[in-house]
Each structure stands twice: as structure tokens, then as C-alpha cells.
Design a protein around this motif. Structure first.
Motif, PDB file in Angstrom:
ATOM      1  N   LYS A   1       0.836  -1.198   0.000  1.00 58.87           N
ATOM      2  CA  LYS A   1       0.000   0.000   0.000  1.00 58.87           C
ATOM      3  C   LYS A   1       0.875   1.253   0.000  1.00 58.87           C
ATOM      4  O   LYS A   1       0.611   2.205  -0.728  1.00 58.87           O
ATOM      5  N   GLY A   2       1.928   1.249   0.810  1.00 57.52           N
ATOM      6  CA  GLY A   2       2.840   2.387   0.848  1.00 57.52           C
ATOM      7  C   GLY A   2       3.558   2.589  -0.468  1.00 57.52           C
ATOM      8  O   GLY A   2       3.759   3.721  -0.909  1.00 57.52           O
ATOM      9  N   LEU A   3       3.949   1.496  -1.116  1.00 56.72           N
ATOM     10  CA  LEU A   3       4.613   1.594  -2.418  1.00 56.72           C
ATOM     11  C   LEU A   3       3.668   2.140  -3.472  1.00 56.72           C
ATOM     12  O   LEU A   3       4.067   2.925  -4.321  1.00 56.72           O
ATOM     13  N   GLN A   4       2.424   1.727  -3.411  1.00 55.83           N
ATOM     14  CA  GLN A   4       1.448   2.210  -4.380  1.00 55.83           C
ATOM     15  C   GLN A   4       1.244   3.709  -4.214  1.00 55.83           C
ATOM     16  O   GLN A   4       1.153   4.448  -5.184  1.00 55.83           O
ATOM     17  N   ARG A   5       1.185   4.167  -2.984  1.00 56.34           N
ATOM     18  CA  ARG A   5       0.969   5.586  -2.716  1.00 56.34           C
ATOM     19  C   ARG A   5       2.212   6.424  -3.005  1.00 56.34           C
ATOM     20  O   ARG A   5       2.110   7.625  -3.214  1.00 56.34           O
ATOM     21  N   SER A   6       3.389   5.821  -2.960  1.00 57.14           N
ATOM     22  CA  SER A   6       4.623   6.585  -3.111  1.00 57.14           C
ATOM     23  C   SER A   6       4.868   7.057  -4.534  1.00 57.14           C
ATOM     24  O   SER A   6       5.658   7.966  -4.759  1.00 57.14           O
ATOM     25  N   MET A   7       4.249   6.449  -5.500  1.00 61.68           N
ATOM     26  CA  MET A   7       4.338   6.856  -6.902  1.00 61.68           C
ATOM     27  C   MET A   7       5.759   6.782  -7.461  1.00 61.68           C
ATOM     28  O   MET A   7       6.223   7.676  -8.148  1.00 61.68           O
ATOM     29  N   PHE A   8       6.474   5.678  -7.163  1.00 60.77           N
ATOM     30  CA  PHE A   8       7.829   5.483  -7.678  1.00 60.77           C
ATOM     31  C   PHE A   8       7.877   5.553  -9.198  1.00 60.77           C
ATOM     32  O   PHE A   8       8.767   6.159  -9.775  1.00 60.77           O
ATOM     33  N   GLY A   9       6.931   4.896  -9.850  1.00 61.17           N
ATOM     34  CA  GLY A   9       6.918   4.859 -11.308  1.00 61.17           C
ATOM     35  C   GLY A   9       6.771   6.245 -11.912  1.00 61.17           C
ATOM     36  O   GLY A   9       7.480   6.604 -12.855  1.00 61.17           O
ATOM     37  N   TYR A  10       5.871   7.034 -11.369  1.00 65.30           N
ATOM     38  CA  TYR A  10       5.659   8.400 -11.866  1.00 65.30           C
ATOM     39  C   TYR A  10       6.894   9.254 -11.595  1.00 65.30           C
ATOM     40  O   TYR A  10       7.300  10.054 -12.443  1.00 65.30           O
ATOM     41  N   PHE A  11       7.507   9.073 -10.418  1.00 61.05           N
ATOM     42  CA  PHE A  11       8.727   9.816 -10.077  1.00 61.05           C
ATOM     43  C   PHE A  11       9.832   9.514 -11.082  1.00 61.05           C
ATOM     44  O   PHE A  11      10.473  10.421 -11.603  1.00 61.05           O
ATOM     45  N   ARG A  12      10.043   8.228 -11.372  1.00 67.02           N
ATOM     46  CA  ARG A  12      11.108   7.847 -12.301  1.00 67.02           C
ATOM     47  C   ARG A  12      10.819   8.377 -13.699  1.00 67.02           C
ATOM     48  O   ARG A  12      11.715   8.889 -14.383  1.00 67.02           O
ATOM     49  N   GLN A  13       9.574   8.271 -14.143  1.00 69.46           N
ATOM     50  CA  GLN A  13       9.187   8.758 -15.465  1.00 69.46           C
ATOM     51  C   GLN A  13       9.416  10.266 -15.577  1.00 69.46           C
ATOM     52  O   GLN A  13       9.983  10.748 -16.560  1.00 69.46           O
ATOM     53  N   THR A  14       9.016  11.005 -14.558  1.00 72.59           N
ATOM     54  CA  THR A  14       9.171  12.460 -14.557  1.00 72.59           C
ATOM     55  C   THR A  14      10.648  12.835 -14.538  1.00 72.59           C
ATOM     56  O   THR A  14      11.087  13.706 -15.290  1.00 72.59           O
ATOM     57  N   LEU A  15      11.415  12.172 -13.682  1.00 77.49           N
ATOM     58  CA  LEU A  15      12.848  12.460 -13.590  1.00 77.49           C
ATOM     59  C   LEU A  15      13.556  12.123 -14.897  1.00 77.49           C
ATOM     60  O   LEU A  15      14.435  12.865 -15.342  1.00 77.49           O
ATOM     61  N   SER A  16      13.168  11.025 -15.528  1.00 79.37           N
ATOM     62  CA  SER A  16      13.797  10.617 -16.794  1.00 79.37           C
ATOM     63  C   SER A  16      13.601  11.661 -17.882  1.00 79.37           C
ATOM     64  O   SER A  16      14.562  12.066 -18.546  1.00 79.37           O
ATOM     65  N   TYR A  17      12.354  12.110 -18.060  1.00 75.72           N
ATOM     66  CA  TYR A  17      12.136  13.057 -19.152  1.00 75.72           C
ATOM     67  C   TYR A  17      12.733  14.421 -18.844  1.00 75.72           C
ATOM     68  O   TYR A  17      13.192  15.121 -19.742  1.00 75.72           O
ATOM     69  N   LYS A  18      12.799  14.811 -17.566  1.00 71.66           N
ATOM     70  CA  LYS A  18      13.398  16.104 -17.235  1.00 71.66           C
ATOM     71  C   LYS A  18      14.917  16.072 -17.400  1.00 71.66           C
ATOM     72  O   LYS A  18      15.515  17.055 -17.843  1.00 71.66           O
ATOM     73  N   CYS A  19      15.535  14.943 -17.063  1.00 71.45           N
ATOM     74  CA  CYS A  19      16.985  14.813 -17.282  1.00 71.45           C
ATOM     75  C   CYS A  19      17.300  14.879 -18.769  1.00 71.45           C
ATOM     76  O   CYS A  19      18.265  15.536 -19.169  1.00 71.45           O
ATOM     77  N   GLU A  20      16.489  14.213 -19.568  1.00 72.93           N
ATOM     78  CA  GLU A  20      16.689  14.255 -21.018  1.00 72.93           C
ATOM     79  C   GLU A  20      16.461  15.669 -21.553  1.00 72.93           C
ATOM     80  O   GLU A  20      17.219  16.168 -22.381  1.00 72.93           O
ATOM     81  N   TRP A  21      15.433  16.327 -21.067  1.00 72.26           N
ATOM     82  CA  TRP A  21      15.063  17.674 -21.505  1.00 72.26           C
ATOM     83  C   TRP A  21      16.175  18.679 -21.212  1.00 72.26           C
ATOM     84  O   TRP A  21      16.504  19.514 -22.036  1.00 72.26           O
ATOM     85  N   TYR A  22      16.768  18.595 -20.009  1.00 71.21           N
ATOM     86  CA  TYR A  22      17.788  19.549 -19.579  1.00 71.21           C
ATOM     87  C   TYR A  22      19.215  19.074 -19.839  1.00 71.21           C
ATOM     88  O   TYR A  22      20.168  19.730 -19.437  1.00 71.21           O
ATOM     89  N   GLY A  23      19.380  17.924 -20.479  1.00 68.97           N
ATOM     90  CA  GLY A  23      20.698  17.429 -20.831  1.00 68.97           C
ATOM     91  C   GLY A  23      21.499  16.924 -19.636  1.00 68.97           C
ATOM     92  O   GLY A  23      22.737  16.986 -19.635  1.00 68.97           O
ATOM     93  N   LYS A  24      20.841  16.401 -18.637  1.00 69.13           N
ATOM     94  CA  LYS A  24      21.510  15.840 -17.456  1.00 69.13           C
ATOM     95  C   LYS A  24      21.569  14.330 -17.603  1.00 69.13           C
ATOM     96  O   LYS A  24      20.832  13.728 -18.373  1.00 69.13           O
ATOM     97  N   LYS A  25      22.455  13.707 -16.834  1.00 67.84           N
ATOM     98  CA  LYS A  25      22.633  12.265 -16.939  1.00 67.84           C
ATOM     99  C   LYS A  25      21.911  11.564 -15.793  1.00 67.84           C
ATOM    100  O   LYS A  25      22.146  11.870 -14.627  1.00 67.84           O
TER     101      LYS A  25
END
Length: 155
Positions: free
Chosen positions: A66-90
């Protein structure tokens, strides 16, 4: 005649609408926090290391599902991935099999078998979940700090 609507009274419909509004507010707050946090990470660091966790498998364990479902790990990783790509970070993804919490950041000893730390700690050695004790060199560390030191070694 639709039987489902026939049994739902006015108070039921009103309460359901109120709950849906409240759940939407919570979801909007969570998304806002993740957006702000990821942009802060991307603006602050050129390289970011996260663990590539298999959240679906972890949710099957029922220990912290339940805690993992609420933590939104998947959304966090997806958001971080596209922002790193967008800003040229690794963005470096540590393999889910990488023993960041089981490896000693000082001497490199990797725990196995009954020595491993679980969500309940280590019952054999009577250690807590948040405590890392190396049985090779004797160092005592916070489990999260030890994992971060191991992930930084990947850079």
C-alpha cells in the motif's frame, strides 16, 4: 431499467462525488510535489543515480504494498527521466539486482543468506531495518546513508 442506479440514493451519490473530489485534490498535490522535487534535482545536479526498482514485484510482497502504491515510484522515475533528457543531465539507473543496501560502503563486503537486512531488519543478528552493521569490518552505519554511498560509487 438500470438496477445499479435504482439502489443508489442521493446521499450516496453526493458522498461519492465528494470523495472523488478529495482524491483528485490529493493526486494533484502529489503530482505537484513530484514535479517540484524533480526540477530541483535536475537543476542542482548534473548526474543523478536512482535504483531501477521493480515496483510491481515489490507490491506483490504485501509487506509494504500500500505504501509503495501511494509513493508513486513509477511516476517519479518517469518524470525524472524526461526532465533529465530535456535539460541534458545524466540519469544513471542502478540495476535492481545491485546490492546497494547489502554492500558495505567501507570494505565492499556483500551480505548474503541469513546476514541480509530485510524490511524487518535482521532477526539473526538483532539489527533494525534502518541500521547497517558490516560483519566483516565492524562498521555501523545508517542503512540509507550506506546505500547512497554505494550508489555514488556507480558514478
Amino acid at each position: 431499467m438500470n438496477r445499479n442506479n435504482a439502489t443508489k440514493g442521493g446521499r450516496y451519490v453526493a458522498m461519492r462525488a465528494k470523495l472523488q473530489r478529495d482524491y483528485r485534490k490529493v493526486a494533484n498535490i502529489q503530482h505537484d510535489i513530484i514535479q517540484k522535487f524533480t526540477i530541483k534535482l535536475v537543476n542542482s545536479y548534473d548526474k543523478i543515480v536512482i535504483e531501477d526498482l521493480s515496483v510491481k514485484v515489490m507490491q506483490m510482497s504485501h509487506v509494504a504494498s500500500k505504501g509503495l502504491q501511494r509513493s508513486m515510484f513509477g511516476y517519479f522515475r518517469q518524470t525524472l527521466s524526461y526532465k533529465c533528457e530535456w535539460y541534458g543531465k545524466k540519469l544513471i539507473l542502478a540495476n535492481s539486482q545491485y546490492p546497494s543496501t547489502q554492500r558495505c560502503s567501507k570494505c565492499g563486503h556483500i551480505k548474503s543468506g541469513n546476514d541480509k537486512i530485510t524490511l524487518k531488519g535482521n532477526t539473526t543478528h538483532q539489527t533494525k531495518h534502518s541500521e547497517y552493521v558490516c560483519y566483516s569490518c565492524g562498521v555501523v552505519l545508517d542503512r540509507d546513508e550506506n546505500a547512497v554511498a554505494n550508489l555514488l560509487d556507480l558514478i
